[in-house]
Design a protein around this motif. Structure first.
Motif, PDB file in Angstrom:
ATOM      1  N   GLU A 104       0.975  -1.150  -0.041  1.00 58.39           N
ATOM      2  CA  GLU A 104      -0.171   0.035  -0.111  1.00 58.39           C
ATOM      3  C   GLU A 104       0.824   1.164  -0.125  1.00 58.39           C
ATOM      4  O   GLU A 104       0.646   2.438  -0.802  1.00 58.39           O
ATOM      5  N   ASN A 105       2.008   1.179   0.862  1.00 57.37           N
ATOM      6  CA  ASN A 105       2.890   2.305   0.967  1.00 57.37           C
ATOM      7  C   ASN A 105       3.504   2.760  -0.511  1.00 57.37           C
ATOM      8  O   ASN A 105       3.817   3.750  -0.894  1.00 57.37           O
ATOM      9  N   ILE A 106       3.802   1.679  -1.003  1.00 53.25           N
ATOM     10  CA  ILE A 106       4.574   1.680  -2.454  1.00 53.25           C
ATOM     11  C   ILE A 106       3.639   2.238  -3.506  1.00 53.25           C
ATOM     12  O   ILE A 106       4.025   3.409  -4.343  1.00 53.25           O
ATOM     13  N   ILE A 107       2.269   1.775  -3.470  1.00 47.96           N
ATOM     14  CA  ILE A 107       1.538   2.188  -4.522  1.00 47.96           C
ATOM     15  C   ILE A 107       0.415   3.445  -4.374  1.00 47.96           C
ATOM     16  O   ILE A 107       0.129   4.095  -5.244  1.00 47.96           O
ATOM     17  N   VAL A 108       0.415   3.935  -3.141  1.00 44.20           N
ATOM     18  CA  VAL A 108      -0.316   4.917  -2.625  1.00 44.20           C
ATOM     19  C   VAL A 108       0.206   6.145  -3.420  1.00 44.20           C
ATOM     20  O   VAL A 108       1.402   6.458  -3.565  1.00 44.20           O
ATOM     21  N   GLY A 109      -0.840   6.829  -4.087  1.00 41.92           N
ATOM     22  CA  GLY A 109      -0.490   8.225  -4.751  1.00 41.92           C
ATOM     23  C   GLY A 109       0.120   7.977  -6.145  1.00 41.92           C
ATOM     24  O   GLY A 109       0.343   8.876  -7.014  1.00 41.92           O
ATOM     25  N   THR A 110       0.290   6.994  -6.515  1.00 41.37           N
ATOM     26  CA  THR A 110       0.904   6.572  -7.928  1.00 41.37           C
ATOM     27  C   THR A 110      -0.085   6.121  -8.898  1.00 41.37           C
ATOM     28  O   THR A 110       0.191   6.706 -10.038  1.00 41.37           O
ATOM     29  N   GLY A 140       3.193  -8.017   2.315  1.00 43.03           N
ATOM     30  CA  GLY A 140       2.019  -7.866   2.983  1.00 43.03           C
ATOM     31  C   GLY A 140       2.237  -7.236   4.373  1.00 43.03           C
ATOM     32  O   GLY A 140       1.244  -6.936   5.299  1.00 43.03           O
ATOM     33  N   ALA A 141       3.584  -6.864   4.850  1.00 37.96           N
ATOM     34  CA  ALA A 141       3.695  -6.757   6.469  1.00 37.96           C
ATOM     35  C   ALA A 141       3.334  -5.493   6.581  1.00 37.96           C
ATOM     36  O   ALA A 141       3.425  -4.285   5.624  1.00 37.96           O
ATOM     37  N   VAL A 142       2.927  -5.089   7.649  1.00 28.79           N
ATOM     38  CA  VAL A 142       2.556  -3.602   7.959  1.00 28.79           C
ATOM     39  C   VAL A 142       3.822  -2.928   8.465  1.00 28.79           C
ATOM     40  O   VAL A 142       4.746  -3.327   9.129  1.00 28.79           O
ATOM     41  N   VAL A 143       4.170  -1.385   7.663  1.00 30.66           N
ATOM     42  CA  VAL A 143       5.382  -0.964   7.828  1.00 30.66           C
ATOM     43  C   VAL A 143       5.650  -0.654   9.216  1.00 30.66           C
ATOM     44  O   VAL A 143       7.045  -0.635   9.562  1.00 30.66           O
ATOM     45  N   SER A 144       4.891  -0.223  10.120  1.00 33.73           N
ATOM     46  CA  SER A 144       5.191   0.074  11.608  1.00 33.73           C
ATOM     47  C   SER A 144       5.857  -0.942  12.247  1.00 33.73           C
ATOM     48  O   SER A 144       6.697  -0.836  13.104  1.00 33.73           O
ATOM     49  N   ARG A 145       5.643  -2.271  11.828  1.00 35.59           N
ATOM     50  CA  ARG A 145       6.102  -3.467  12.493  1.00 35.59           C
ATOM     51  C   ARG A 145       7.723  -3.758  11.876  1.00 35.59           C
ATOM     52  O   ARG A 145       8.282  -4.767  12.376  1.00 35.59           O
ATOM     53  N   LEU A 146       7.821  -3.150  10.838  1.00 33.09           N
ATOM     54  CA  LEU A 146       9.091  -3.667  10.141  1.00 33.09           C
ATOM     55  C   LEU A 146      10.360  -2.736  10.804  1.00 33.09           C
ATOM     56  O   LEU A 146      10.230  -1.620  11.202  1.00 33.09           O
ATOM     57  N   PRO A 147      11.385  -3.327  10.965  1.00 29.05           N
ATOM     58  CA  PRO A 147      12.672  -2.657  11.470  1.00 29.05           C
ATOM     59  C   PRO A 147      13.067  -1.466  10.396  1.00 29.05           C
ATOM     60  O   PRO A 147      12.749  -1.675   9.189  1.00 29.05           O
ATOM     61  N   VAL A 148      13.688  -0.397  10.864  1.00 24.79           N
ATOM     62  CA  VAL A 148      13.913   0.725  10.236  1.00 24.79           C
ATOM     63  C   VAL A 148      14.652   0.360   8.727  1.00 24.79           C
ATOM     64  O   VAL A 148      14.490   1.056   7.696  1.00 24.79           O
ATOM     65  N   GLY A 149      15.579  -0.454   8.849  1.00 25.81           N
ATOM     66  CA  GLY A 149      16.309  -0.887   7.644  1.00 25.81           C
ATOM     67  C   GLY A 149      15.409  -1.488   6.410  1.00 25.81           C
ATOM     68  O   GLY A 149      15.684  -1.132   5.306  1.00 25.81           O
ATOM     69  N   LYS A 150      14.298  -2.065   6.946  1.00 24.80           N
ATOM     70  CA  LYS A 150      13.491  -2.684   5.715  1.00 24.80           C
ATOM     71  C   LYS A 150      12.485  -1.501   5.434  1.00 24.80           C
ATOM     72  O   LYS A 150      11.970  -1.476   4.298  1.00 24.80           O
TER      73      LYS A 150
END
Ligand SMILES: Nc1ncnc2c1ncn2[C@@H]1O[C@H](COP(=O)(O)OP(=O)(O)OP(=O)(O)O)[C@@H](O)[C@H]1O
Ligand SMILES: [Mg+2]
Length: 507
Positions: A104-110, A140-150
């Motif tokens: 969702e983050n990648i395609i939002v606004g595109t 499919g992972a929720v961004v807030s749960r990902l480490p900053v590197g990801k």
């Protein structure tokens, strides 16, 4: 790579100039970048690197100068505009939507208006990109749960997804662990062999030497030189950057440690992420001792920080500050007992961004007698203090009244360091204290940490830079899954053994 006409540059900048009130951030900068080139931009904190990049990606409009992209003159009105033409940037501070998934983050606004998002074809396209470049990411992972590197990969994929060919990365490795950095560079190299071009902003000279074809050095808004990386050494680059020699070796005096300033006795905590919970962790720091905590991010360092500062709950066990039980004390009580804090996330935890530098200098310090005149704050005194600190830490700022949010990334960090160092703390907890600082500033901070140690402060140094831990710490504690897996005298510490313990091998 040369501009002799064999290849035409992907981007060419002519005499780009940008002012802010009171600062000439970019003074007539000219350079070009070839297709397939990794070009580093190097310079001290406040030299104008981010500003230059943001002039190229449409965040700012340059006051004067011309930019040619693939041979055509371009003037962007916004980052969106620049992206649609093929220029994308990943910032020092990410701009993701945390509760949304990666895809969702990648395609939002595109996708353009009215067209329904086609998740299927989008995910195919993103998976193909990941495969091409060797990026590992769960869409499919929720961004807030990902480490900053990801999370950073998500930012990068956002630009690749829309077909960016010139990618600007602003201190991308500041949020990566050493293992992640290696992989990160592998991907960058792959990107440029596929025809992309990269402008990489970094303070780490080893990285410049390792990954770039050419490097441009800025100092106080001016272009000092553009050189082929092959022809340079780390020392020469450092000299170009700060205008003097930088000593990479520290002289550490012997200090006799005193009584304990911090004790953890069998501390147990609970968190959602079990890897981070402390599982009966004990440690001790004495007066005049630097304890370096080595570990892969996410193994409990954050929990230790929270427990010491008093924002995290302790399930069982005890925390002593100067021999006194503070397990249930508030953060303010601990600060008043001599705790100084350098947080990892300076934007959220360390500063009031819309306030002037001056107010930020006295945060948590405002009750000190010298800053008060009866019940009021003595702003004359505070101003004098601020000017002294600005000078001492060479903070690039016009006046103590300048709002913190207009400072460069490294200068934000210096405001916190100046404030916390000036309290003569009994215990200092320093979480990634030199992240984002230029080599000159790192040298200065290292000296100040050793000065504090000499004056009897106990210091907990949490750092992902093993070099830094080896240079400064008297004792090295290795943390893995919420437990201390090894404790070493730095003089007798074996870096390989520590590396293995960090990975959970051996005990
Ligand atoms: N919006 C702004 N308003 C006023 N001054 C600004 C603004 N943005 C940047 N500056 C100033 O411009 C100068 C250059 O800042 P810039 O952020 O480009 O530095 P930098 O080289 O990226 O530093 P760092 O390594 O610390 O990130 C600094 O003096 C900074 O305070
Ligand atoms: Mg910057």
């Amino acid at each position: 790579m040369s501009d002799t006409g064999a290849v035409s540059p992907v981007i060419r900048i002519e005499k780009l100039t940008k002012h802010f009130p009171g600062v000439l951030a970019n003074d007539s900068i000219s350079l070009f970048i070839d297709p397939g080139e990794i070009h580093c931009l190097l310079g001290e904190n406040g030299a104008g690197k981010t500003t230059f990049a943001e002039c190229l990606n449409g965040t700012y409009r340059p006051d004067s100068g011309r930019v040619f992209y693939k041979g055509e003159r371009v003037e962007f009105s916004s980052p969106r505009d620049a992206i649609s033409r093929g220029i994308g940037m990943v910032h020092q501070h990410f701009e993701l939507v945390p509760p949304m998934t990666v895809i969702e983050n990648i395609i939002v606004g595109t996708e353009s208006k009215g067209i329904r998002l086609n998740l299927d074809s989008a995910s195919k396209k993103i998976n193909r990109l990941c495969e091409t470049y060797g990026i590992e990411l769960d869409l499919g992972a929720v961004v807030s749960r990902l480490p900053v590197g990801k999370q950073q990969w998500v930012e990068i994929l956002k630009t690749l997804y829309v077909g960016v060919e010139f990618l600007i990365l602003d201190e991308p490795t500041a949020v990566l662990t050493p293992q992640e950095i290696e992989n990160f560079f592998r991907v960058l190299r792959k990107m440029v062999t596929q025809g992309l071009s990269i402008l990489l902003i970094t303070h780490k000279l080893n990285e410049v030497m390792d990954v770039s074809h050419r490097v441009t050095v800025l100092r106080k808004g001016k272009l000092i030189a553009t050189v082929n990386t092959d022809a340079m050494t780390r020392q020469e680059l450092a000299r170009k950057m700060v205008g003097r020699d930088v000593v990479f070796l520290l002289e550490k005096e012997a200090v006799e440690p005193g009584s304990p300033v911090l004790e953890f006795i069998n501390v147990v905590t609970e968190t959602i992420n079990r890897r981070e919970a402390l599982q009966g962790l004990s440690l001790m720091i004495k007066q005049g001792e630097i304890l370096g905590l080595a570990g892969v991010a996410g193994n409990g360092q954050g929990q230790i920080f929270d427990v010491i500062t008093g924002v995290g709950d302790v399930q069982s066990g005890e925390v002593l500050l100067n021999g006194e039980d503070v397990t249930d004390s508030t953060p303010w009580m601990r600060i008043s007992k001599g705790l100084a804090i350098i947080p990892e996330d300076r934007i959220h935890d360390g500063l009031l961004m819309s306030f002037p530098v001056r107010e930020n200098f006295i945060l948590g310090n405002h009750k000190r007698r010298i800053f008060r005149k009866g019940p009021f704050l003595d702003f004359k005194e505070i101003d004098a203090f601020s000017r002294q600190k600005i000078d001492e830490f060479s903070i690039a700022v016009n006046s103590p009244m300048q709002k913190v949010k207009t400072l460069s990334g490294g200068n934000l960090q210096k405001v916190i360091l100046a404030r916390e160092f000036s309290q003569n703390p009994k215990l200092l907890i320093a979480n990634q204290p030199t992240r984002g600082l230029d080599v000159g500033a790192i040298e200065y901070v290292h000296h100040r940490l050793l000065d504090l140690r000499k004056s009897g402060t106990g210091i907990l140094l949490i750092s992902e830079e093993l070099d830094e831990i080896f240079q400064l710490a008297d004792t090295i504690a290795v943390i893995f899954r919420g437990q201390i897996r090894g404790l070493f005298d730095t003089d007798n510490a074996d870096i390989e053994k520590i590396g293995l313990l960090m990975a959970g091998v051996g005990a």
